[in-house]
Design a protein around this motif. Structure first.
Motif, PDB file in Angstrom:
ATOM      1  N   LEU A 273       0.835  -1.206   0.000  1.00  0.00           N
ATOM      2  CA  LEU A 273       0.000   0.000   0.000  1.00  0.00           C
ATOM      3  C   LEU A 273       0.869   1.255   0.000  1.00  0.00           C
ATOM      4  O   LEU A 273       0.616   2.193  -0.756  1.00  0.00           O
ATOM      5  CB  LEU A 273      -0.916  -0.021   1.217  1.00  0.00           C
ATOM      6  CG  LEU A 273      -1.939   1.077   1.362  1.00  0.00           C
ATOM      7  CD1 LEU A 273      -2.759   1.269   0.091  1.00  0.00           C
ATOM      8  CD2 LEU A 273      -2.862   0.762   2.510  1.00  0.00           C
ATOM      9  N   LEU A 274       1.915   1.255   0.773  1.00  0.00           N
ATOM     10  CA  LEU A 274       2.808   2.410   0.805  1.00  0.00           C
ATOM     11  C   LEU A 274       3.606   2.545  -0.493  1.00  0.00           C
ATOM     12  O   LEU A 274       3.992   3.653  -0.874  1.00  0.00           O
ATOM     13  CB  LEU A 274       3.736   2.326   2.020  1.00  0.00           C
ATOM     14  CG  LEU A 274       3.019   2.481   3.368  1.00  0.00           C
ATOM     15  CD1 LEU A 274       3.979   2.192   4.515  1.00  0.00           C
ATOM     16  CD2 LEU A 274       2.385   3.851   3.514  1.00  0.00           C
ATOM     17  N   ALA A 275       3.805   1.425  -1.202  1.00  0.00           N
ATOM     18  CA  ALA A 275       4.515   1.461  -2.484  1.00  0.00           C
ATOM     19  C   ALA A 275       3.739   2.251  -3.532  1.00  0.00           C
ATOM     20  O   ALA A 275       4.333   2.756  -4.490  1.00  0.00           O
ATOM     21  CB  ALA A 275       4.790   0.041  -2.987  1.00  0.00           C
ATOM     22  N   VAL A 276       2.430   2.381  -3.364  1.00  0.00           N
ATOM     23  CA  VAL A 276       1.628   3.211  -4.272  1.00  0.00           C
ATOM     24  C   VAL A 276       2.224   4.618  -4.334  1.00  0.00           C
ATOM     25  O   VAL A 276       2.362   5.213  -5.404  1.00  0.00           O
ATOM     26  CB  VAL A 276       0.149   3.267  -3.825  1.00  0.00           C
ATOM     27  CG1 VAL A 276      -0.616   4.356  -4.559  1.00  0.00           C
ATOM     28  CG2 VAL A 276      -0.514   1.908  -4.008  1.00  0.00           C
ATOM     29  N   PHE A 277       2.644   5.117  -3.185  1.00  0.00           N
ATOM     30  CA  PHE A 277       3.175   6.474  -3.121  1.00  0.00           C
ATOM     31  C   PHE A 277       4.586   6.556  -3.717  1.00  0.00           C
ATOM     32  O   PHE A 277       4.966   7.597  -4.253  1.00  0.00           O
ATOM     33  CB  PHE A 277       3.115   6.994  -1.677  1.00  0.00           C
ATOM     34  CG  PHE A 277       1.699   7.125  -1.194  1.00  0.00           C
ATOM     35  CD1 PHE A 277       0.969   8.271  -1.466  1.00  0.00           C
ATOM     36  CD2 PHE A 277       1.070   6.079  -0.517  1.00  0.00           C
ATOM     37  CE1 PHE A 277      -0.355   8.391  -1.054  1.00  0.00           C
ATOM     38  CE2 PHE A 277      -0.248   6.188  -0.100  1.00  0.00           C
ATOM     39  CZ  PHE A 277      -0.970   7.341  -0.371  1.00  0.00           C
ATOM     40  N   ASP A 278       5.328   5.454  -3.658  1.00  0.00           N
ATOM     41  CA  ASP A 278       6.629   5.416  -4.350  1.00  0.00           C
ATOM     42  C   ASP A 278       6.410   5.522  -5.856  1.00  0.00           C
ATOM     43  O   ASP A 278       7.125   6.252  -6.558  1.00  0.00           O
ATOM     44  CB  ASP A 278       7.387   4.127  -4.025  1.00  0.00           C
ATOM     45  CG  ASP A 278       7.834   4.043  -2.575  1.00  0.00           C
ATOM     46  OD1 ASP A 278       8.136   5.096  -1.978  1.00  0.00           O
ATOM     47  OD2 ASP A 278       7.894   2.915  -2.045  1.00  0.00           O
TER      48      ASP A 278
ATOM     49  N   ALA B 275       2.869  12.599   1.188  1.00  0.00           N
ATOM     50  CA  ALA B 275       1.613  11.854   1.290  1.00  0.00           C
ATOM     51  C   ALA B 275       1.871  10.449   1.837  1.00  0.00           C
ATOM     52  O   ALA B 275       1.058   9.922   2.603  1.00  0.00           O
ATOM     53  CB  ALA B 275       0.931  11.776  -0.072  1.00  0.00           C
ATOM     54  N   GLN B 276       2.984   9.860   1.458  1.00  0.00           N
ATOM     55  CA  GLN B 276       3.317   8.526   1.969  1.00  0.00           C
ATOM     56  C   GLN B 276       3.515   8.568   3.486  1.00  0.00           C
ATOM     57  O   GLN B 276       3.082   7.673   4.198  1.00  0.00           O
ATOM     58  CB  GLN B 276       4.568   7.982   1.291  1.00  0.00           C
ATOM     59  CG  GLN B 276       4.913   6.562   1.709  1.00  0.00           C
ATOM     60  CD  GLN B 276       6.184   6.086   1.051  1.00  0.00           C
ATOM     61  OE1 GLN B 276       7.226   6.724   1.177  1.00  0.00           O
ATOM     62  NE2 GLN B 276       6.087   4.968   0.332  1.00  0.00           N
ATOM     63  N   GLU B 277       4.174   9.607   3.976  1.00  0.00           N
ATOM     64  CA  GLU B 277       4.361   9.736   5.424  1.00  0.00           C
ATOM     65  C   GLU B 277       3.014   9.885   6.126  1.00  0.00           C
ATOM     66  O   GLU B 277       2.780   9.282   7.175  1.00  0.00           O
ATOM     67  CB  GLU B 277       5.278  10.920   5.748  1.00  0.00           C
ATOM     68  CG  GLU B 277       5.588  11.063   7.215  1.00  0.00           C
ATOM     69  CD  GLU B 277       6.175   9.811   7.878  1.00  0.00           C
ATOM     70  OE1 GLU B 277       5.884   9.592   9.077  1.00  0.00           O
ATOM     71  OE2 GLU B 277       6.913   9.054   7.218  1.00  0.00           O
ATOM     72  N   ALA B 278       2.118  10.675   5.550  1.00  0.00           N
ATOM     73  CA  ALA B 278       0.778  10.812   6.121  1.00  0.00           C
ATOM     74  C   ALA B 278       0.037   9.470   6.061  1.00  0.00           C
ATOM     75  O   ALA B 278      -0.672   9.109   7.011  1.00  0.00           O
ATOM     76  CB  ALA B 278      -0.003  11.892   5.377  1.00  0.00           C
ATOM     77  N   ALA B 279       0.208   8.727   4.983  1.00  0.00           N
ATOM     78  CA  ALA B 279      -0.420   7.405   4.858  1.00  0.00           C
ATOM     79  C   ALA B 279       0.121   6.454   5.921  1.00  0.00           C
ATOM     80  O   ALA B 279      -0.637   5.673   6.517  1.00  0.00           O
ATOM     81  CB  ALA B 279      -0.178   6.837   3.460  1.00  0.00           C
ATOM     82  N   ARG B 280       1.395   6.523   6.162  1.00  0.00           N
ATOM     83  CA  ARG B 280       2.018   5.687   7.196  1.00  0.00           C
ATOM     84  C   ARG B 280       1.398   5.993   8.569  1.00  0.00           C
ATOM     85  O   ARG B 280       1.046   5.076   9.324  1.00  0.00           O
ATOM     86  CB  ARG B 280       3.529   5.916   7.208  1.00  0.00           C
ATOM     87  CG  ARG B 280       4.292   4.977   8.094  1.00  0.00           C
ATOM     88  CD  ARG B 280       5.801   5.164   7.970  1.00  0.00           C
ATOM     89  NE  ARG B 280       6.279   4.486   6.758  1.00  0.00           N
ATOM     90  CZ  ARG B 280       6.743   5.100   5.663  1.00  0.00           C
ATOM     91  NH1 ARG B 280       6.838   6.409   5.615  1.00  0.00           N
ATOM     92  NH2 ARG B 280       7.139   4.413   4.622  1.00  0.00           N
ATOM     93  N   LEU B 281       1.249   7.268   8.891  1.00  0.00           N
ATOM     94  CA  LEU B 281       0.639   7.664  10.159  1.00  0.00           C
ATOM     95  C   LEU B 281      -0.817   7.195  10.237  1.00  0.00           C
ATOM     96  O   LEU B 281      -1.275   6.723  11.281  1.00  0.00           O
ATOM     97  CB  LEU B 281       0.718   9.181  10.336  1.00  0.00           C
ATOM     98  CG  LEU B 281       2.118   9.767  10.497  1.00  0.00           C
ATOM     99  CD1 LEU B 281       2.073  11.300  10.427  1.00  0.00           C
ATOM    100  CD2 LEU B 281       2.759   9.296  11.792  1.00  0.00           C
TER     101      LEU B 281
END
Length: 188
Positions: A83-88, A173-179
């Motif tokens: 899921l976080l790879a989406v932001f990569d 956005a990935q950092e926000a997604a992680r949180l």
């Protein structure tokens, strides 16, 4: 050497021109010239500019979503990591030289309600992207509302990257997604 399909050549030219310059700024003659086709041939495949715009968006949707899914599947790891790879992937897309934001939002902004086909293509694209994120979020153990929030983060990053010309919007956005995921899926 086999010649490329005329329809493909026309769509390739249309995609480059429409995405790069905007749908309204590009006339059918520019598409004809860029594709190397006669105007008669262009209109044989696409009876109107509206038909061409809709075909461009449908093809772009399939390619965009397939590229994203392939990247995420190759990233491997846990569902959360996927899921976080989406932001990569978004970050790589934002860094491409010709990045101009979301083709669907751009076309919708230009043509709006005047083109029900463009509205339908944009809605379809966003619905499918949201469903993809929902599947990843569910696999990661997140509640359904988390997918909506992640979608808003991704869409905001796309817009921010386009407006500011800064691909780091994806990392933010990935950092926000992680949180968000940390709050939605407590560690066991």
């Amino acid at each position: 050497m086999e010649q490329e399909d005329p329809r493909t050549r026309i769509l390739d030219a249309a995609e480059e021109l429409f995405y790069g310059q905007g749908v309204q700024a590009v006339g059918m003659d520019a598409v004809r010239a860029a594709s190397g086709m006669t105007m008669r041939r262009v209109y044989q495949h696409f009876p109107s500019k509206g038909d061409l715009v809709e075909a461009y968006l449908r093809r772009r949707d399939g390619r965009w979503r397939a590229s994203l899914a392939l990247y995420v599947s190759r990233a491997g790891g846990s569902p959360r990591e996927q899921l976080l790879a989406v932001f990569d992937w978004l970050g790589e897309w934002f860094a491409e030289p010709g990045f101009r934001g979301c083709a669907f939002v751009n076309a919708l902004g230009e043509l709006g309600a005047a083109s029900p086909g463009v509205v339908a293509a944009a809605r379809h694209h966003k619905t499918e992207f949201n469903a993809y994120l929902a599947g990843l979020a569910e696999a990661a153990g997140a509640p359904p509302a988390t997918a909506v929030h992640l979608s808003l983060l991704a869409e905001g990053a796309i817009t921010s990257a386009a407006v500011h010309g800064d691909p780091t919007a994806a990392a933010d956005a990935q950092e926000a997604a992680r949180l968000l995921l940390d709050a939605a899926v407590p560690a066991r």
